[in-house]
Design an enzyme around this catalytic site. Structure first.
Site, PDB file in Angstrom:
ATOM      1  N   GLU A  90       0.819  -1.463  -0.003  1.00  0.00           N
ATOM      2  CA  GLU A  90      -0.058   0.047   0.075  1.00  0.00           C
ATOM      3  C   GLU A  90       0.666   1.342  -0.036  1.00  0.00           C
ATOM      4  OE1 GLU A  90      -3.354   0.128  -0.160  1.00  0.00           O
ATOM      5  OE2 GLU A  90      -3.448  -2.016  -0.221  1.00  0.00           O
ATOM      6  N   SER A 465     -43.982 -33.925  42.017  1.00  0.00           N
ATOM      7  CA  SER A 465     -43.699 -34.193  43.542  1.00  0.00           C
ATOM      8  C   SER A 465     -42.374 -33.519  43.788  1.00  0.00           C
ATOM      9  CB  SER A 465     -43.408 -35.730  43.817  1.00  0.00           C
ATOM     10  OG  SER A 465     -44.578 -36.459  43.336  1.00  0.00           O
TER      11      SER A 465
END
Length: 821
Positions: A90, A465
């Site tokens: 770049e 239960s």
């Protein structure tokens, strides 16, 4: 001579004007554009959009949530070869120019002038940073001038290292990845320090066209771009010829990776996400918050495994429903079918390629060949259907599978797997630290990505239960004792408009006079109904709110004794924590800490702790004025010490209120230990521990099965049932269907831990009783057994209780009206 001077003057004037124009034009342009330029100093305070990350208590990543994938890094964390790769690709003069590259810029200006539009960039890294941070992407000369002026300003304000660091953290690199660290994670599943030179060059080549030349979208174009970057690195002297050649010959291998999730806990992650967003709004997705949950990674993995194993075991018991499809002789179609089938709950799709006398061979989507052995792998597959029917046992693999079958398999070893299928049944699991309510592990179903409904927190089902301990605890406070004898015999209720109700025991038959301890261990429904009828429904529902339930959740009739409330597994685990911690009401929580992107703590949990050594006033008497209100905490002026956490100076805010007395909690826990020792949860004896207690639960027609159990360090609830309620089938009960999940989990959770016995608190006495009558044993009675009692409530001490009709009767005498002995 004059003519010569005149000619020179005529020639110099245009030159001077041209030079002046070239000098003044930029100056004029700068002053014209300067008011529109942003303040580049704001770059110092820029907040990069970083996703929400959720971690376990021990620092394992559970989830990353957010639109942008970004992992900010410092300059020192970026490998030098990666920096060089970006410079080569770049801006190879980055450390020499002051923000603009004159040669590149003149080339861009020339092309723009010829074409009358900005076709080439000529942008340095600094200019790219200026464009990415402050400008729009359109290609216009005005925008290019602004880009140049901003680059010059940035160079005057920041060092080269600062500019590079901002650029390499900000730049878009495709597939929602921003910055080099995110790109390394997305494309290669690695951190920056793990990247090869070839992978660094691939990433450095992305800024040119990140959406189209990345290795996932187009490996060929990514390979060409990588070759360019490597050549530029070689030409710039960043790498040697040998390094170039090795990297250039490396195959372009990439697939999309997510963040390195170390603990799969999507149900918990969703709970955390929702809570964080409720606090901070949508900025939670991009502000870089680091959230620590209360989850323990080891326990979470164990819970996930325990739930899936339990559901697969249930599924096996109810038969094999057949292959997903069959493509005998058409391998292409079979392969397509595999690719369309997702992995579900650890199960992977495969196609049967060979069937032999004692095994079968299956090939996965990735081309791996797996052996399905007969024993364990195929022999279980009796034909079944989704209505619970099951056929004869198979005799050979050919009775089960055929070549071309598309099936699910469960890998068990490197090259072996078992035939499997996605269970139709569902389950949930929740585990807490009973001392402060921290959620240690939670699973809301077989597979989150198949069903996001969190059954641990959202599914309100009847606990059956497993609700009975709350009724029994209320009965203890009302004058009953574990030695009280209650009649286990038929009851018939005529209800106007609702017909006749004849409650029955889960196990058919009746036991006659039964001690309360035995009734709980064996889960005798008729005893529970008689207890509730005696103490009164209003009293029982008010008392139950001490465990965290609300009056609205509880049915105000005798079915409460059978667990007909609608509750979630997490609620049940929280309620059982009261027994586990010695009587204190804790609040469950999952958020432990929230930090912002800079590490500042925004939130820290401060849970109330069940501290039995902190001088709580144990005044939670059953006959208090407000039965639904927990007892008060100690005087706020006192200072306290919590030895397990090291917290000192605890005040009311940090002390969990007493819900029931420590004496009541101790006796109830001891009774629930009998549920395991000789009752409906005997399967838990496999753990070979004497410090565990709990209660099974099975609802009418076996639609829901439960087990809630604990020791003083951990409490957990397991549930198994169908989303669309229907019977689980014959013999599917809490102790057979849900309990295995709890046993698998606790076996691992308590591994290596010594026993955690409960200390007998003040207010509890023991005495020998007759196991038949429940009365104090006569001296020398060899059949006598020891029993625990609340102080002052020994058998024969004239303790009174009220029956359902409001009449006072001695708890130890036979009652002809409601069957209480």
């Amino acid at each position: 001579m004059r003519l010569t001077r005149r000619i020179l003057a005529l020639l110099l004037i245009p030159l001077i004007l041209l030079v002046g124009g070239l000098v003044l034009a930029p100056i004029g342009a700068y002053y014209y554009l300067a008011p529109t330029l942003p303040d580049v100093a704001t770059l110092r305070d820029i907040k990069l959009q970083v996703p929400l990350r959720i971690y376990t208590r021990d620092g394992r990543l559970m989830a990353q949530i957010g639109e942008q994938r970004r992992v900010p890094v410092t300059f020192e964390q970026i490998p030098k070869p990666l920096v060089n790769a970006f410079l080569a690709a770049e801006d190879d003069h980055f450390f020499e120019h002051s923000g603009i590259d004159a040669s590149g810029l003149l080339r861009a200006v020339y092309v723009s002038a010829v074409s009358h539009e900005a076709r080439q960039g000529g942008s340095t890294i600094t200019m790219q940073l200026a464009r990415n941070m402050f400008l729009t992407p359109e290609k216009q000369i005005r925008r290019k001038l602004r880009e140049i002026f901003l680059a010059l300003r940035i160079e005057s304000e920041f060092s080269k290292q600062e500019i590079l660091t901002l650029y390499l953290n900000k730049i878009f690199l495709g597939n929602r990845s921003y910055g080099v660290a995110a790109a390394a994670e997305v494309y290669f599943g690695k951190s920056l320090d793990q990247l090869s030179l070839a992978e660094m060059a691939t990433i450095a080549g992305l800024p040119k066209a990140p959406s189209t030349i990345n290795p996932i979208v187009s490996p060929e174009r990514a390979l060409q771009r990588r070759a360019y970057v490597l050549r530029r690195m070689l030409d710039s002297g960043y790498i040697s010829r040998a390094e170039h050649d090795i990297a250039a010959l490396t195959p372009m291998e990439s697939q999309e990776h997510g963040p390195k999730v170390e603990v799969e806990a999507p149900y918990v992650a969703e709970m955390v996400r929702a809570e964080v967003v409720s606090r901070y709004g949508d900025q939670a997705y991009s502000a870089g918050y680091r959230v620590t949950a209360t989850i323990d990674s080891h326990l979470q993995r164990t819970a996930d495994w325990a739930l899936r194993t339990t559901l697969l075991e249930y599924d096996r018991r109810h038969g094999y429903r057949g292959p997903l499809a069959n493509y005998a002789g058409d391998t292409t179609q079979a392969q397509r079918a595999l690719e369309a089938k997702p992995n579900v709950g650890g199960l992977i799709p495969a196609v049967i390629t060979k069937v032999e006398a004692k095994s079968a061979l299956a090939r996965t989507r990735e081309g791996q060949n797996l052996i399905l052995p007969w024993d364990g792998g195929l022999s279980w597959a009796r034909p079944g259907d989704d209505k619970g029917g099951i056929g004869a046992a198979p005799h050979a693999p050919s009775d089960v599978v055929s070549v071309g079958d598309v099936v699910y398999v469960l890998p068990i070893e490197k090259d072996q797997a078992y035939l499997a299928q996605i269970p139709l049944v569902q389950g949930a699991f929740a585990s807490l630290d009973p001392q402060d309510g921290a959620i240690l592990a939670l699973v809301g179903g077989f597979d989150f990505y198949r069903s996001k409904f969190n059954r641990a927190t959202q599914a309100k089902r009847q606990p059956g239960s497993s609700f009975k301990p709350f009724i029994y605890s209320a009965a203890l406070e009302h004058g009953f004792t574990p030695a009280s004898v209650i009649l286990d015999a038929p009851l018939v209720f005529e209800t106007p408009g609702a017909g006749t109700w004849r409650p029955a025991n889960d196990e058919k038959g009746f036991s006659g006079p039964t001690r309360m301890r035995d009734a709980l261990a064996r889960s005798r429904n008729l005893v529970s109904i008689r207890l509730l009828r005696s103490i009164g429904v209003d009293y029982a529902t008010a008392y139950a709110t001490r465990f965290g339930f609300t009056q609205e959740e509880l049915p105000h009739n005798l079915t409460l004794a059978l667990g007909t409330a609608q509750l979630t597994p997490l609620q049940m685990a929280s309620a059982y924590s009261v027994f586990a911690n010695g009587g204190y009401r804790i609040q469950n929580y999952v958020l432990e800490r929230i930090e912002d992107a800079q590490g500042t703590v925004l939130f820290q949990a401060e849970p109330a702790i069940a501290c039995s050594v902190c001088a709580h006033e144990e005044s939670a008497e059953a006959d208090s004025v407000d039965l639904g209100a927990p007892a008060q905490s100690p005087d706020s002026n006192l200072t306290h010490l919590w030895p397990q956490t090291g917290i000192s100076g605890l005040d009311d805010k940090h002390l969990a209120p007493a819900a029931i007395t420590a004496a009541n909690a101790f006796i109830m826990t001891d009774m629930m230990k009998d549920v395991i020792r000789r009752g409906t949860a005997r399967r838990a004896l496999a753990l070979k521990r004497d410090d565990i207690a709990g209660k099974t639960g099975t609802t009418n027609d076996r639609r829901d099965t439960w087990f809630s159990g604990f020791n003083s360090a951990i409490v957990a609830t397991a549930w198994v049932g169908f989303d669309h309620e229907r019977s689980l089938g014959a013999n599917e009960e809490g102790g057979h269907t849900a309990l295995p999940m709890w046993v698998y989990f606790m076996g691992e959770a308590l591994r290596g831990q010594g026993p955690r016995q409960w200390r007998q608190p003040e207010g509890v006495v023991s005495a020998r009783i007759s196991p038949t009558t429940g009365q104090l044993a006569a001296p020398g009675d060899s059949a006598g057994v020891f029993e625990f009692f609340l102080a002052g409530k020994l058998p024969g001490s004239n303790t009174l209780t009220e029956d359902a009709g409001g009449q006072s009767n001695e708890a130890t005498r036979p009652q002809t009206d409601d069957g209480i002995y």
